[in-house]
Design an enzyme around this catalytic site. Structure first.
Site, PDB file in Angstrom:
ATOM      1  N   ASP A  21     -11.497  -8.711   7.103  1.00 13.39           N
ATOM      2  CA  ASP A  21     -12.885  -8.678   6.619  1.00 13.39           C
ATOM      3  C   ASP A  21     -13.525 -10.070   6.726  1.00 13.39           C
ATOM      4  O   ASP A  21     -14.731 -10.184   6.952  1.00 13.39           O
ATOM      5  CB  ASP A  21     -12.960  -8.180   5.167  1.00 13.39           C
ATOM      6  CG  ASP A  21     -13.179  -6.663   5.110  1.00 13.39           C
ATOM      7  OD1 ASP A  21     -12.770  -5.988   6.079  1.00 13.39           O
ATOM      8  OD2 ASP A  21     -13.759  -6.168   4.137  1.00 13.39           O
ATOM      9  N   LYS A  68       3.358 -15.206   2.268  1.00  9.44           N
ATOM     10  CA  LYS A  68       3.275 -16.004   1.033  1.00  9.44           C
ATOM     11  C   LYS A  68       4.707 -16.348   0.617  1.00  9.44           C
ATOM     12  O   LYS A  68       5.155 -16.067  -0.505  1.00  9.44           O
ATOM     13  CB  LYS A  68       2.533 -15.167  -0.029  1.00  9.44           C
ATOM     14  CG  LYS A  68       2.155 -15.902  -1.289  1.00  9.44           C
ATOM     15  CD  LYS A  68       1.017 -16.889  -1.115  1.00  9.44           C
ATOM     16  CE  LYS A  68       0.765 -17.622  -2.424  1.00  9.44           C
ATOM     17  NZ  LYS A  68      -0.006 -18.855  -2.264  1.00  9.44           N
ATOM     18  N   ASP A 128      -3.107 -17.998   1.697  1.00  6.55           N
ATOM     19  CA  ASP A 128      -4.274 -18.676   1.110  1.00  6.55           C
ATOM     20  C   ASP A 128      -4.802 -19.747   2.069  1.00  6.55           C
ATOM     21  O   ASP A 128      -6.010 -19.891   2.268  1.00  6.55           O
ATOM     22  CB  ASP A 128      -3.949 -19.262  -0.275  1.00  6.55           C
ATOM     23  CG  ASP A 128      -2.560 -19.875  -0.353  1.00  6.55           C
ATOM     24  OD1 ASP A 128      -1.767 -19.701   0.596  1.00  6.55           O
ATOM     25  OD2 ASP A 128      -2.251 -20.536  -1.360  1.00  6.55           O
ATOM     26  N   ASP A 161      -5.608  -6.659   5.787  1.00  6.40           N
ATOM     27  CA  ASP A 161      -6.804  -5.967   5.316  1.00  6.40           C
ATOM     28  C   ASP A 161      -7.861  -6.994   4.888  1.00  6.40           C
ATOM     29  O   ASP A 161      -9.028  -6.932   5.285  1.00  6.40           O
ATOM     30  CB  ASP A 161      -6.394  -5.086   4.120  1.00  6.40           C
ATOM     31  CG  ASP A 161      -7.450  -4.061   3.764  1.00  6.40           C
ATOM     32  OD1 ASP A 161      -8.473  -4.000   4.462  1.00  6.40           O
ATOM     33  OD2 ASP A 161      -7.244  -3.324   2.780  1.00  6.40           O
ATOM     34  N   TYR A 211       0.816  -1.211   0.000  1.00  9.24           N
ATOM     35  CA  TYR A 211       0.000   0.000   0.000  1.00  9.24           C
ATOM     36  C   TYR A 211       0.857   1.271   0.000  1.00  9.24           C
ATOM     37  O   TYR A 211       0.354   2.354  -0.276  1.00  9.24           O
ATOM     38  CB  TYR A 211      -0.940   0.025   1.216  1.00  9.24           C
ATOM     39  CG  TYR A 211      -2.083  -0.971   1.157  1.00  9.24           C
ATOM     40  CD1 TYR A 211      -2.239  -1.835   0.084  1.00  9.24           C
ATOM     41  CD2 TYR A 211      -3.011  -1.042   2.180  1.00  9.24           C
ATOM     42  CE1 TYR A 211      -3.272  -2.751   0.033  1.00  9.24           C
ATOM     43  CE2 TYR A 211      -4.061  -1.960   2.140  1.00  9.24           C
ATOM     44  CZ  TYR A 211      -4.177  -2.812   1.057  1.00  9.24           C
ATOM     45  OH  TYR A 211      -5.205  -3.723   1.017  1.00  9.24           O
TER      46      TYR A 211
END
Ligand code: NAD
Length: 369
Positions: free
Chosen positions: A247, A187, A219, A243, A141
């Protein structure tokens, strides 16, 4: 005690849930004899309308000078077509960067009153009590170069040793106060930046031998969160992965409207609900204020060192739910939803009665731990 707070209600349901936060602040301030010095500033789309920017330099300066910052939410479809640098969401990135808020804490627990509202079976979510520790001022970001033209778009994912070390310390220290387990999510099977992350977290772990560290690919973590979420204690992860994963935890706990967050740096702190400005329900007085109210509880615990006040707010939230107050997002088909104001009044009234000792904190036991 005197406390200077900057209020940034923002857009959409932001001002509605901020009103709820203010009602709770007033009540807790009265009980604990705290004088709040409150200053409200524009941020997000409403600030763009007045000043042509999503946040002004003056507001950033005020936030730097305050004890803490409370934020509602920013954004909305009317500002979606603005150039990137003017979008409401850039206010958040600027605040995080300029206040150095590198640690983002996002707790998720399942309350017995909402266990039936989770999309997961009760036996799967039983015991869910986790904390996502998300790195907030680095990663993709913020990395440069970034940009796009008609042929391609690009961002840069970079982490320095210092950035990874300090967020890893936050996670290990928090785990010490919880169940002594950290899952580092990355990852590393594909990304070099994640291989670096994994090795730095492992270095920092040497200072915390009592904590169990597990590595997990992002994942797999997404899958485990919906298949066996109770296995997690502290999840330590990078900016974008955090982020997305937080959620998912929003859905697990019944509604995004339930989730609070706290962001810290070396010198500053900001508290805000995880949800956005929810434009489709803004103005109807039906938003769930609990994510915002629990963010205020976190503010008392972490910034004002008043854990007792934070606990009182959390218990009042649980009691209001146990007494049947449910906003539209968490009400079952056979329950009549309450408004934002009714939920807020129920929580404030319960804080008052619990402090007076006229209402015992019954029905407070969480499912699981
Ligand atoms: P959102 O969180 O605003 O809404 C997602 C869904 O959850 C919607 O169905 C919404 O009605 C519901 N919801 C969210 N909060 C709720 C609450 N308190 N009570 C009841 N229901 C609630 O996410 P979105 O729709 O992806 O984004 C809307 C706008 O908010 C966009 O402009 C986005 O950029 C912005 N946004 C801002 C923040 C922030 O300010 N921190 C975070 C996320 C999104």
């Amino acid at each position: 005690m005197n406390c200077r707070i900057i209020l940034l209600p923002g857009d959409g349901i932001g001002p509605e849930v901020m009103n709820s936060a203010l009602a709770v602040l007033n009540e807790v301030g009265r009980i604990y004899d705290i004088t709040f010095n409150l200053t409200e500033e524009l941020v997000g789309g409403c600030c763009y309308e007045k000043h042509g920017v999503s946040i002004t330099n003056e507001t950033v300066k005020s936030c730097r000078g305050a004890d803490t910052v409370l934020l509602g939410a920013v954004g909305g479809p009317e500002w979606d077509s603005l150039p990137h640098e003017s979008k409401p969401e850039t206010a958040l990135l600027r605040l995080r960067e300029e206040l150095g808020l590198y640690s983002n804490l996002r707790p998720a627990i399942i309350l017995p009153q909402l266990a039936g509202h989770s999309p997961l079976k009760r036996k799967v979510i039983n015991g869910l009590d986790l904390m996502i520790v998300r790195e907030l001022t680095g990663g993709i970001y913020f990395g440069k170069p970034r940009g796009h033209n008609s042929d391609k778009g690009w961002n840069t994912l970079v982490y320095t040793r210092e950035e990874v070390e300090r967020i890893a310390h936050t996670a290990f220290q928090l785990a010490r106060k919880r169940a002594n387990r950290v899952t580092s999510v990355h990852k590393a099977n594909v990304l070099e930046s994640s291989q670096f992350w994994k090795s730095v977290v492992s270095d920092v772990h040497r200072s915390y031998p009592e904590i169990t560290l597990t590595d997990m690919y992002v994942d797999n973590a997404a899958m485990q969160l919906v298949s066996a979420p109770a296995q997690f204690d502290v999840i330590l992860t990078q900016n974008m992965f955090g982020d997305i994963l937080s959620d998912i935890t929003g859905t697990l706990t019944g509604s995004l409207g339930m989730l609070p967050s706290a962001s810290f740096g070396a010198n500053h702190a900001m508290y805000e609900p995880v949800h956005g400005s929810a434009p489709t329900i803004a103005g109807y007085g039906v938003a769930n204020p609990i994510g915002m109210i629990i963010s205020v509880a976190m503010m008392f615990t972490y910034s004002l060192d008043l854990t007792e006040a934070g606990d009182l707010i959390n218990k009042a939230v649980e009691a209001a739910l146990a007494n049947g107050y449910k906003t539209e997002d968490i009400a079952s088909d056979d329950e009549t939803p309450c408004t934002t104001k009714e939920m807020t009044d129920a929580i404030v009234g319960t804080i008052n009665r619990m402090y007076d000792g006229t209402e015992a904190s019954t029905n407070m036991e969480k499912v699981g731990k």
